[in-house]
Design an enzyme around this catalytic site. Structure first.
Site, mmCIF file in Angstrom:
data_model
loop_
_atom_site.group_PDB
_atom_site.id
_atom_site.type_symbol
_atom_site.label_atom_id
_atom_site.label_comp_id
_atom_site.label_asym_id
_atom_site.label_seq_id
_atom_site.Cartn_x
_atom_site.Cartn_y
_atom_site.Cartn_z
ATOM 1 N N HIS A 1 46.652 39.622 30.957
ATOM 2 C CA HIS A 1 45.612 39.240 31.908
ATOM 3 C C HIS A 1 44.399 40.142 31.704
ATOM 4 O O HIS A 1 44.495 41.364 31.833
ATOM 5 C CB HIS A 1 46.115 39.384 33.346
ATOM 6 N N TYR B 1 44.584 37.998 44.683
ATOM 7 C CA TYR B 1 44.786 38.817 45.873
ATOM 8 C C TYR B 1 43.905 38.261 46.982
ATOM 9 O O TYR B 1 42.686 38.145 46.798
ATOM 10 C CB TYR B 1 44.411 40.272 45.611
ATOM 11 N N PRO C 1 52.999 48.240 47.050
ATOM 12 C CA PRO C 1 52.929 47.402 45.847
ATOM 13 C C PRO C 1 51.542 46.865 45.532
ATOM 14 O O PRO C 1 51.337 46.328 44.437
ATOM 15 C CB PRO C 1 53.910 46.268 46.154
ATOM 16 N N LYS D 1 51.479 49.928 40.989
ATOM 17 C CA LYS D 1 51.461 51.221 40.311
ATOM 18 C C LYS D 1 52.832 51.864 40.157
ATOM 19 O O LYS D 1 52.968 52.851 39.418
ATOM 20 C CB LYS D 1 50.535 52.187 41.079
ATOM 21 N N TYR E 1 42.878 49.704 38.194
ATOM 22 C CA TYR E 1 43.857 48.627 38.088
ATOM 23 C C TYR E 1 44.521 48.613 36.716
ATOM 24 O O TYR E 1 45.744 48.480 36.604
ATOM 25 C CB TYR E 1 43.186 47.283 38.367
#
Length: 414
Positions: free
Chosen positions: A72, A200, A292, A296, A384
């Site tokens: 991704h 998200y 979550p 990580k 990220y």
């Protein structure tokens, strides 16, 4: 029985460390309380940072990951139904790979068997002894009877509820914790994902996440009350609420199917300091937990054991203990950055019970800023895809400042 490094726990931290030590010619024995099937079957995170992928590749463990993992280059944020994309690759030159922890563990175990790594399963009544002495040891019981393992060092990779962290004296260990007043209700279902990348969502009703494990298996989450139960959410209710929170754009791609796994996970931020006491070194969930949001947990475990393996290799190859002495401060420097990002992202995307109208407006304002600011998107993207490993502390004063920041700041005030 004797070995150089005893590893407690055969999760991601323990097994990656075992492979790293094997590659360096350092003997180890992994001692695990559960069976292989249990450890491999646990449903956990599935987003791997670029650095984690690189480590697995260096160890020759990326065969299936390269063919089955989903790379991704970005992620999507939805705000009350409207969404925008963060182009991680354009902003950082890196990406993440979606590949479930179950698959990572299968690869680690299969390669471990092929390479002859020593892994003991079903080790009950584990005790750690003489951790502050010259010859620490483990005692435990297997179906074959009582066992005694002597070693040079112990790597505690046995998770939040394990024995390792509890073996550090109470007057030495300091813990920092935040319990979040909600949970994540998650389902696994064998249907194609709603989108090609993760979504998200921050909605007036709460958080939602559209994720996946493969091109044919989807993983979805919604924020729920900490006291709720999976039975409170029959499939129809779950799908309706998920579609509402994700918004019409993403919801239009959802294929509804029966959930073959449904559970509620609590959210916690936790750090135990120090990550070394005597000849015991903590790694992974034994030392820290992140919510979550941002995925990580597994990645932090890998970065911990990379640092620990480097320090052990330097000791056994060159006799230098500086890496071992600096491990805790070095690891904690990266841990706290990951904790900060996970806390920030959780705070940004979820609804809190005590939240006021002002608080929600602040969330919406920050999300709007993220949608239009390249600088803000870069900060999110850098965290990220994964920050680089921190270099060893340049001096003992740096390590001291990490362990007692408030005292040092007081000393700077006039």
């Amino acid at each position: 029985m004797r070995t150089q490094v005893a590893i407690v726990g055969a999760g991601p931290a323990g097994m990656v460390l075992a492979h790293l030590l094997h590659a360096a010619g350092i003997a180890s024995v992994v001692v695990e309380r559960r069976t292989r099937d249990y450890v491999e079957g646990r449903v956990r995170a599935g987003v791997l940072e670029q650095g984690t992928v690189d480590v697995l590749a260096r160890l020759g463990l990326d065969g299936r990951l390269r063919s089955e993992g989903l790379v991704h280059t970005g992620a999507n944020l939805a705000v009350d139904g409207a969404s925008f994309r963060i182009d991680m690759a354009a902003l950082t030159g890196a990406a993440v790979t979606v590949y479930g922890q179950q698959e990572v563990m299968r690869d680690l175990f299969d390669a471990g068997e092929a390479r002859g790594l020593a892994v003991v399963y079903e080790a009950q009544d584990l005790r750690l002894h003489d951790l502050d002495g010259a010859a620490p040891s483990l005692t435990y019981r297997t179906p074959e009877g009582p066992q005694h393992l002597v070693c040079d060092y112990v790597a505690g990779c046995d998770g939040f509820h394990g024995t390792s962290r509890r073996s550090i004296p109470a007057d030495v260990l300091r813990t920092f914790e935040r319990i979040y007043p909600f949970g994540w209700l998650g389902i696994l279902t064998d249907v194609p994902p709603a989108a090609h990348e993760l979504v998200y969502a921050s909605h007036a009703n709460g958080f939602a996440l559209a994720s996946m494990r493969s091109a044919t298996r989807s993983r979805y989450y919604i924020q729920c009350g900490i006291d709720e139960r999976p039975e409170d959410w029959p499939d129809t209710r779950f799908w309706d609420e998920l579609c509402l929170r994700l918004g019409p754009g993403t919801a239009g791609g959802i294929v509804r199917g029966p959930a073959f796994e449904k559970s509620i996970a609590p959210l916690r931020s936790f750090v135990g300091e120090p990550m070394r006491w005597g000849r015991l070194f903590l790694a992974g969930d034994a030392a820290h937990i992140v919510p979550p949001t941002g995925a990580k947990g597994l990645n932090l475990a890998v970065s911990d054991v990379v640092m620990l393996a480097e320090a052990l290799e330097a000791f056994y190859a060159h006799g230098t203990s500086s890496g071992l002495d600096g491990y805790s401060a070095r690891a904690l420097a990266r841990v706290w950055k990951a904790e900060r990002f996970s806390w920030w992202f959780t705070r940004l995307m979820h609804r809190f019970p005590e939240e006021t109208g002002f608080d929600r407006r602040m969330q919406l304002a920050e999300l709007a800023y993220l949608g239009t600011s390249r600088a803000a998107q870069t900060v999110l993207a850098e965290n990220y895809v994964g920050l680089p490993l921190d270099p060893p502390p340049v001096s003992t004063s740096v390590a001291a400042s990490l362990s007692a920041p408030s005292a040092n700041l007081r000393g700077m005030c006039p």
